[in-house]
Design a protein around this motif. Structure first.
Motif, PDB file in Angstrom:
ATOM      1  N   ASP A  80       2.982  -0.407  -0.542  1.00 16.13           N
ATOM      2  CA  ASP A  80       2.975   1.095   0.003  1.00 16.13           C
ATOM      3  C   ASP A  80       3.034   1.956  -1.484  1.00 16.13           C
ATOM      4  N   GLU A  81       3.066   3.304  -1.140  1.00 16.31           N
ATOM      5  CA  GLU A  81       3.109   4.413  -2.403  1.00 16.31           C
ATOM      6  C   GLU A  81       4.460   4.178  -3.137  1.00 16.31           C
ATOM      7  N   HIS A 134       4.574  -5.339   1.596  1.00 17.27           N
ATOM      8  CA  HIS A 134       4.309  -5.770   2.968  1.00 17.27           C
ATOM      9  C   HIS A 134       3.298  -6.646   3.094  1.00 17.27           C
TER      10      HIS A 134
END
Length: 63
Positions: free
Chosen positions: A32-33, A38
């Motif tokens: 993610d950012e 994940h």
């Protein structure tokens, strides 16, 4: 033999048997950012693998 002849229920039983293996093969790592890792199943790849398995089942010939 019935799956090779196109029996839908037999093919579904085979797909169910390989469901976990196909999910593992189609799992991808995503970040993610914030850089957190994940894992998720790539649904496009999962469908391609299922389609390939069905194709091989239907082409199967007993010698």
């Amino acid at each position: 033999m019935s799956a090779a002849s196109g029996d839908v229920e037999a093919i579904n039983r085979i797909l169910k048997h390989y469901e976990g293996y196909i999910a593992v093969l189609s799992t991808r790592k995503l970040y993610d950012e914030y850089g957190n890792l994940h894992y998720c199943v790539d649904e496009t790849l999962r469908r391609r693998l299922e389609t390939k398995l069905i194709t091989k089942i239907l082409k199967f010939k007993i010698a």
